[in-house]
Design a protein around this motif. Structure first.
Motif, PDB file in Angstrom:
ATOM      1  N   THR A 105       0.920  -6.023   6.771  1.00  0.00           N
ATOM      2  CA  THR A 105       0.052  -7.063   6.204  1.00  0.00           C
ATOM      3  C   THR A 105      -0.724  -6.607   4.979  1.00  0.00           C
ATOM      4  N   SER A 106      -0.774  -5.295   4.728  1.00  0.00           N
ATOM      5  CA  SER A 106      -1.620  -4.798   3.639  1.00  0.00           C
ATOM      6  C   SER A 106      -1.102  -5.230   2.278  1.00  0.00           C
ATOM      7  N   TYR A 107       0.209  -5.157   2.048  1.00  0.00           N
ATOM      8  CA  TYR A 107       0.728  -5.483   0.725  1.00  0.00           C
ATOM      9  C   TYR A 107       0.703  -6.988   0.473  1.00  0.00           C
ATOM     10  N   ARG A 108       1.140  -7.772   1.435  1.00  0.00           N
ATOM     11  CA  ARG A 108       1.204  -9.221   1.239  1.00  0.00           C
ATOM     12  C   ARG A 108      -0.168  -9.867   1.217  1.00  0.00           C
ATOM     13  N   VAL A 181       0.378   5.922   7.165  1.00  0.00           N
ATOM     14  CA  VAL A 181       0.778   6.479   5.868  1.00  0.00           C
ATOM     15  C   VAL A 181       1.485   5.416   5.024  1.00  0.00           C
ATOM     16  N   CYS A 182       2.374   4.665   5.648  1.00  0.00           N
ATOM     17  CA  CYS A 182       3.063   3.585   4.930  1.00  0.00           C
ATOM     18  C   CYS A 182       2.076   2.533   4.446  1.00  0.00           C
ATOM     19  N   ALA A 183       1.030   2.285   5.243  1.00  0.00           N
ATOM     20  CA  ALA A 183       0.006   1.335   4.816  1.00  0.00           C
ATOM     21  C   ALA A 183      -0.695   1.820   3.550  1.00  0.00           C
ATOM     22  N   VAL A 184      -0.996   3.114   3.482  1.00  0.00           N
ATOM     23  CA  VAL A 184      -1.626   3.676   2.281  1.00  0.00           C
ATOM     24  C   VAL A 184      -0.717   3.513   1.069  1.00  0.00           C
ATOM     25  N   VAL A 185       0.573   3.791   1.252  1.00  0.00           N
ATOM     26  CA  VAL A 185       1.521   3.674   0.137  1.00  0.00           C
ATOM     27  C   VAL A 185       1.619   2.225  -0.338  1.00  0.00           C
ATOM     28  N   LEU A 186       1.706   1.286   0.599  1.00  0.00           N
ATOM     29  CA  LEU A 186       1.831  -0.117   0.221  1.00  0.00           C
ATOM     30  C   LEU A 186       0.569  -0.636  -0.455  1.00  0.00           C
ATOM     31  N   ILE A 187      -0.598  -0.212   0.035  1.00  0.00           N
ATOM     32  CA  ILE A 187      -1.836  -0.640  -0.615  1.00  0.00           C
ATOM     33  C   ILE A 187      -1.938  -0.058  -2.014  1.00  0.00           C
ATOM     34  N   ALA A 188      -1.465   1.183  -2.194  1.00  0.00           N
ATOM     35  CA  ALA A 188      -1.456   1.787  -3.527  1.00  0.00           C
ATOM     36  C   ALA A 188      -0.528   1.008  -4.463  1.00  0.00           C
ATOM     37  N   ILE A 189       0.637   0.598  -3.964  1.00  0.00           N
ATOM     38  CA  ILE A 189       1.551  -0.215  -4.777  1.00  0.00           C
ATOM     39  C   ILE A 189       0.907  -1.547  -5.136  1.00  0.00           C
ATOM     40  N   ARG A 190       0.227  -2.164  -4.167  1.00  0.00           N
ATOM     41  CA  ARG A 190      -0.446  -3.440  -4.434  1.00  0.00           C
ATOM     42  C   ARG A 190      -1.538  -3.261  -5.495  1.00  0.00           C
ATOM     43  N   THR A 191      -2.294  -2.172  -5.402  1.00  0.00           N
ATOM     44  CA  THR A 191      -3.349  -1.928  -6.386  1.00  0.00           C
ATOM     45  C   THR A 191      -2.759  -1.756  -7.783  1.00  0.00           C
ATOM     46  N   TYR A 192      -1.689  -0.970  -7.872  1.00  0.00           N
ATOM     47  CA  TYR A 192      -1.049  -0.761  -9.176  1.00  0.00           C
ATOM     48  C   TYR A 192      -0.547  -2.079  -9.766  1.00  0.00           C
ATOM     49  N   ARG A 193       0.077  -2.889  -8.935  1.00  0.00           N
ATOM     50  CA  ARG A 193       0.614  -4.154  -9.444  1.00  0.00           C
ATOM     51  C   ARG A 193      -0.487  -5.151  -9.777  1.00  0.00           C
ATOM     52  N   LEU A 194      -1.572  -5.135  -9.021  1.00  0.00           N
ATOM     53  CA  LEU A 194      -2.694  -6.020  -9.345  1.00  0.00           C
ATOM     54  C   LEU A 194      -3.283  -5.685 -10.707  1.00  0.00           C
ATOM     55  N   VAL A 195      -3.328  -4.400 -11.046  1.00  0.00           N
ATOM     56  CA  VAL A 195      -3.922  -3.978 -12.305  1.00  0.00           C
ATOM     57  C   VAL A 195      -2.963  -4.169 -13.476  1.00  0.00           C
ATOM     58  N   PHE A 196      -1.704  -3.765 -13.304  1.00  0.00           N
ATOM     59  CA  PHE A 196      -0.770  -3.730 -14.434  1.00  0.00           C
ATOM     60  C   PHE A 196       0.277  -4.845 -14.408  1.00  0.00           C
ATOM     61  N   PRO A 198       0.305  -8.173 -12.350  1.00  0.00           N
ATOM     62  CA  PRO A 198      -0.144  -9.152 -11.344  1.00  0.00           C
ATOM     63  C   PRO A 198       0.899 -10.214 -11.038  1.00  0.00           C
ATOM     64  N   GLU A 199       1.826 -10.461 -11.966  1.00  0.00           N
ATOM     65  CA  GLU A 199       2.852 -11.457 -11.695  1.00  0.00           C
ATOM     66  C   GLU A 199       3.773 -11.035 -10.571  1.00  0.00           C
ATOM     67  N   ASP A 200       3.964  -9.746 -10.363  1.00  0.00           N
ATOM     68  CA  ASP A 200       4.788  -9.272  -9.248  1.00  0.00           C
ATOM     69  C   ASP A 200       4.140  -9.591  -7.909  1.00  0.00           C
ATOM     70  N   ILE A 201       2.829  -9.520  -7.842  1.00  0.00           N
ATOM     71  CA  ILE A 201       2.122  -9.862  -6.615  1.00  0.00           C
ATOM     72  C   ILE A 201       2.288 -11.334  -6.309  1.00  0.00           C
ATOM     73  N   HIS A 202       2.169 -12.195  -7.325  1.00  0.00           N
ATOM     74  CA  HIS A 202       2.315 -13.633  -7.110  1.00  0.00           C
ATOM     75  C   HIS A 202       3.719 -13.988  -6.669  1.00  0.00           C
ATOM     76  N   ASP A 203       4.732 -13.342  -7.270  1.00  0.00           N
ATOM     77  CA  ASP A 203       6.108 -13.606  -6.877  1.00  0.00           C
ATOM     78  C   ASP A 203       6.350 -13.203  -5.434  1.00  0.00           C
ATOM     79  N   ALA A 204       5.781 -12.076  -5.031  1.00  0.00           N
ATOM     80  CA  ALA A 204       5.957 -11.604  -3.652  1.00  0.00           C
ATOM     81  C   ALA A 204       5.291 -12.542  -2.661  1.00  0.00           C
ATOM     82  N   GLU A 205       4.097 -13.070  -3.016  1.00  0.00           N
ATOM     83  CA  GLU A 205       3.404 -13.979  -2.109  1.00  0.00           C
ATOM     84  C   GLU A 205       4.133 -15.296  -1.982  1.00  0.00           C
ATOM     85  N   LYS A 206       4.757 -15.780  -3.080  1.00  0.00           N
ATOM     86  CA  LYS A 206       5.522 -17.018  -3.005  1.00  0.00           C
ATOM     87  C   LYS A 206       6.775 -16.843  -2.154  1.00  0.00           C
ATOM     88  N   ALA A 207       7.413 -15.640  -2.239  1.00  0.00           N
ATOM     89  CA  ALA A 207       8.612 -15.374  -1.452  1.00  0.00           C
ATOM     90  C   ALA A 207       8.271 -15.272   0.009  1.00  0.00           C
TER      91      ALA A 207
END
Length: 207
Positions: A105-108, A181-196, A198-207
């Protein structure tokens, strides 16, 4: 006269080629290139596959816990039989499910959130709030992962066993720690995408 005729013929031939090229492009449009065509980098595709794998593993653990509970109840109430260490297996599997559920649930961003302020501000402030909240979540889960590893190590050192079968319990804690550990990695990916990105986060949430 001959040079003039040659130039006129060449101009007519060039005009015919342009007309044919225009008809070809109109009848068979070429694929768009450049910035208008979205190209997914290999690194982003790998991250998406990693995210889907984590979510699939979490779903498998949900099925295992549900099967354990169903089979235990079925055998106990209809046949008077209990699975050895069913209580220990149940609580250990539930712990694994909780930590892998955090990873799923952390990334989505599908965990429970309070959007009282977020819903009242503009897109720029919404993004700032998302980044801040994700950074706080990253810090909390990272500290939690560190403390859980200490629990795994202490369980291994103390040689804690299950009650009936005498099985070591540290592998269950290790699997739960891997989910954290996987939760930490996914949250780090989410943080990176939110900053640089953000359209990838929106596409993932729509999917």
């Amino acid at each position: 006269c001959r040079p003039s005729f040659s130039r006129a013929y060449a101009a007519a031939a060039a005009l015919r080629r342009r007309v044919r090229a225009g008809l070809t492009m109109a009848g068979h449009p070429q694929p768009q290139t450049g910035s208008s065509q979205k190209v997914t980098p290999r690194r982003a595709r790998f991250a998406d596959r990693f995210i889907d794998t984590i979510e699939g593993i979490a779903a498998i653990f949900v099925g295992i816990v549900a099967a354990d509970v169903f089979i235990s109840i079925l055998l106990r109430y209809f046949f008077g039989i209990s699975i050895p260490d069913s209580y220990d297996f149940g609580r250990l599997l539930l712990g694994i499910l909780i930590f892998w559920g955090i990873a799923a649930t952390s990334y989505r961003g599908t965990h429970i959130t309070v959007d009282l302020v977020w819903a009242q501000v503009g897109p720029r402030w919404k993004r700032a709030i998302d980044v801040f909240a994700t950074l706080v979540l990253l810090f909390v889960v990272t500290v939690q992962t560190y403390t859980l590893f200490d629990k795994v190590a202490s369980t291994w050192r103390d040689h804690v066993l299950t009650y009936d079968l005498g099985l070591p319990t540290w592998p269950f804690f290790a699997v739960a720690w891997a989910g954290d550990v996987c939760a930490v990695v996914l949250i780090a990916i989410r943080t990176y995408r939110l900053v640089f990105h953000p359209e990838d986060i929106h596409d993932a949430e729509k999917a």
